[in-house]
Design an enzyme around this catalytic site. Structure first.
Site, mmCIF file in Angstrom:
data_model
loop_
_atom_site.group_PDB
_atom_site.id
_atom_site.type_symbol
_atom_site.label_atom_id
_atom_site.label_comp_id
_atom_site.label_asym_id
_atom_site.label_seq_id
_atom_site.Cartn_x
_atom_site.Cartn_y
_atom_site.Cartn_z
ATOM 1 N N TYR A 140 -51.939 -12.072 -4.230
ATOM 2 C CA TYR A 140 -51.861 -11.084 -4.862
ATOM 3 C C TYR A 140 -52.141 -9.626 -4.167
ATOM 4 O O TYR A 140 -53.005 -9.301 -5.254
ATOM 5 C CB TYR A 140 -52.461 -10.932 -5.764
ATOM 6 C CG TYR A 140 -52.250 -10.606 -7.448
ATOM 7 C CD1 TYR A 140 -50.836 -10.000 -7.447
ATOM 8 C CD2 TYR A 140 -52.944 -10.589 -8.822
ATOM 9 C CE1 TYR A 140 -50.489 -9.355 -8.688
ATOM 10 C CE2 TYR A 140 -52.072 -10.013 -9.309
ATOM 11 C CZ TYR A 140 -51.261 -9.590 -10.157
ATOM 12 O OH TYR A 140 -50.890 -8.571 -11.022
ATOM 13 N N LEU A 175 -67.786 -14.077 3.962
ATOM 14 C CA LEU A 175 -67.415 -14.217 2.655
ATOM 15 C C LEU A 175 -66.418 -13.512 2.437
ATOM 16 O O LEU A 175 -65.622 -12.243 3.185
ATOM 17 C CB LEU A 175 -68.669 -13.815 2.576
ATOM 18 C CG LEU A 175 -69.114 -12.858 0.975
ATOM 19 C CD1 LEU A 175 -68.475 -14.305 0.197
ATOM 20 C CD2 LEU A 175 -70.067 -12.231 0.531
ATOM 21 N N GLY A 178 -64.428 -11.707 -4.770
ATOM 22 C CA GLY A 178 -62.832 -11.394 -5.198
ATOM 23 C C GLY A 178 -61.753 -12.056 -4.189
ATOM 24 O O GLY A 178 -60.865 -11.871 -3.944
ATOM 25 N N TRP A 181 -56.849 -16.929 -4.998
ATOM 26 C CA TRP A 181 -56.725 -18.461 -5.115
ATOM 27 C C TRP A 181 -57.043 -18.878 -3.601
ATOM 28 O O TRP A 181 -56.478 -20.010 -2.744
ATOM 29 C CB TRP A 181 -55.039 -18.260 -5.182
ATOM 30 C CG TRP A 181 -54.757 -18.111 -6.685
ATOM 31 C CD1 TRP A 181 -54.219 -18.644 -7.548
ATOM 32 C CD2 TRP A 181 -53.800 -17.222 -7.329
ATOM 33 N NE1 TRP A 181 -54.444 -18.816 -8.707
ATOM 34 C CE2 TRP A 181 -53.552 -17.279 -9.108
ATOM 35 C CE3 TRP A 181 -53.741 -15.970 -6.436
ATOM 36 C CZ2 TRP A 181 -53.378 -16.841 -9.634
ATOM 37 C CZ3 TRP A 181 -53.587 -15.009 -7.460
ATOM 38 C CH2 TRP A 181 -53.242 -15.237 -8.813
ATOM 39 N N ILE A 201 -63.650 -13.924 -10.685
ATOM 40 C CA ILE A 201 -64.823 -14.428 -11.497
ATOM 41 C C ILE A 201 -63.248 -15.065 -12.252
ATOM 42 O O ILE A 201 -63.440 -14.336 -13.326
ATOM 43 C CB ILE A 201 -64.661 -13.001 -12.285
ATOM 44 C CG1 ILE A 201 -63.574 -11.969 -11.515
ATOM 45 C CG2 ILE A 201 -66.303 -12.276 -11.538
ATOM 46 C CD1 ILE A 201 -62.388 -11.484 -12.482
ATOM 47 N N SER A 202 -62.573 -15.990 -11.486
ATOM 48 C CA SER A 202 -61.605 -15.796 -12.680
ATOM 49 C C SER A 202 -61.487 -17.628 -12.466
ATOM 50 O O SER A 202 -61.417 -18.180 -11.414
ATOM 51 C CB SER A 202 -59.780 -15.740 -11.958
ATOM 52 O OG SER A 202 -58.551 -16.473 -13.100
ATOM 53 N N CYS A 357 -46.214 0.841 -10.847
ATOM 54 C CA CYS A 357 -46.758 1.444 -9.525
ATOM 55 C C CYS A 357 -46.104 0.509 -8.021
ATOM 56 O O CYS A 357 -45.657 1.307 -7.456
ATOM 57 C CB CYS A 357 -47.386 -0.362 -9.257
ATOM 58 S SG CYS A 357 -48.555 -0.759 -11.065
#
Length: 387
Positions: A140, A175, A178, A181, A201-202, A357
């Site tokens: 994404y 690492l 963010g 998936w 955070i999802s 966008c």
């Protein structure tokens, strides 16, 4: 507003040409856009009060009135491309917009507690929904389209470019701040033999990511980036910095500095803006990315001072236009599957989001940067890669 009422709104050609209509018509004409015109980028009004709503509320009024079915445009991407190239938004100065920017300037909207809001509001929308819109790896972020003809190929090209910029080698520990998936971690583990730790955070993203990466040396953590405190050979962050906020840039870079090995490399991939001021938009904040903020080159550079050496800076923001258009195509094709659970107002909102966008990137109003950073004193010369 329910889908049926949106569809039944009558078309009105400017509500008798009020003063607001005439002023908006004059502004848009400078961008080659007509009110109630017939070209694909023209704005067709479907009820009275559109001009007044836009002039009173700026970008929020523009987006909400589209969501409510008050106006239409065949190709919103072309509409926004023209609007931004002519710098029309800067001509509408509003107290409401000014207050939004001042609020973001005075208060830290990206605290550790607030950081979870965007996960719940946006990234937890539904894994099936995103799987239908994105590439097969569910990446994404902006694809890299050079020498790529499909979205799948362009996203793999981007992931491989990141791996090569980081100089990944088997056995390295990486690492991903963010991680979404896990598309990057999965690619890097499969193709380059590295071990990965990803934070998100999802909860929805983590659950599916763990399934997709089963059997690989990959660990997902549901955590805020500020909690990280361990060493890694390499760090990557693709499309997460937009949620950090200017009041936290120094903190973010402190985390990356303490977690990066002395001879390591850190790749930061982020959308960025050209102008000074504040990188927030009221409509985007309310409906798409709560508390989001786009940085400038100067802000990222200042946050790196006394922490990192900039090895490379690469801008391929024009590629996000094509990426967003591909996502919109997939979304439009898949919509019948989701129409019963997501209403017509959502469809218009999501279409507006993707295409406004795309127009912004096409107009080069916003950019995509990849920064490669190292710690001061790292030996060796960073190689410049052929894309």
């Amino acid at each position: 507003m329910e889908p049926q009422s949106i569809q039944s709104l009558p078309r009105e050609a400017g509500a008798g040409h009020s003063a607001a209509y005439r002023y908006l018509e004059s502004l848009l004409s400078e961008a080659g856009i007509q009110l109630d015109g017939s070209r694909p980028w023209d704005m067709r009004l479907r009820r009275a009060g559109v001009a007044e709503r836009i002039l009173a509320q700026g970008s929020l009024g523009l987006g909400e009135s589209y969501m409510d079915g008050w106006w239409d445009c065949d190709h919103l991407d072309q509409f926004f491309d023209r609007l931004l190239r002519a710098d029309i938004p800067s001509r509408v100065r509003l107290w409401a917009v000014a207050w939004h920017h001042l609020r973001a300037r005075w208060f830290n909207l990206q605290t550790e507690d607030r950081a979870w809001e965007v996960g719940r509001a946006h990234y937890d929308l539904g894994n099936d929904f995103y799987a239908a819109m994105l590439d097969r790896r569910m990446t994404y972020t902006c694809a890299f389209w050079q020498n790529a003809g499909t979205l799948d190929a362009a996203q793999e090209h981007k992931l491989d470019l990141v791996c090569r910029k980081l100089g990944l080698a088997p056995g390295m520990r990486v690492l991903d701040i963010g991680c979404g998936w896990g598309s990057f971690m999965q690619f890097a583990a499969e193709r380059y033999g590295v071990q990965c730790v990803g934070v998100t955070i999802s909860a929805e993203q983590m659950a599916l990511g763990q399934q997709r990466c089963a059997g690989l040396p990959i660990e997902f953590r549901l955590a805020d980036y500020r909690t990280l405190n361990e060493r890694f050979d390499r760090i990557v962050s693709i499309g997460m910095f937009e949620h950090v906020g200017h009041k936290n840039y120094a903190t973010y870079m402190d985390v990356a500095q303490r977690c990066l090995a002395d001879d390591g490399l850190f790749l930061l991939h982020t959308i960025g803006r050209n102008e000074h001021g504040h990188g927030t938009d009221p409509w985007m904040h309310r409906y798409i990315f709560p508390n989001g903020e786009l940085p400038t080159v100067a802000q990222v550079g200042r946050a790196c001072e006394d922490r990192f050496v900039m090895e490379d800076l690469h801008n391929f923001g024009a590629d996000y236009d094509r990426t967003l258009m591909a996502w919109h195509h997939n979304f439009a094709q898949a919509w019948p599957r989701f129409a019963s659970q997501l209403d017509e107002r959502f469809r218009r909102m999501w279409r507006y989001y993707l295409l406004c966008c795309a127009g912004a990137f096409r107009a080069r109003d916003i950019q995509v940067w990849q920064w490669v950073l190292s710690k001061p004193g790292r030996s060796g010369v960073y190689p410049r890669l052929a894309s």
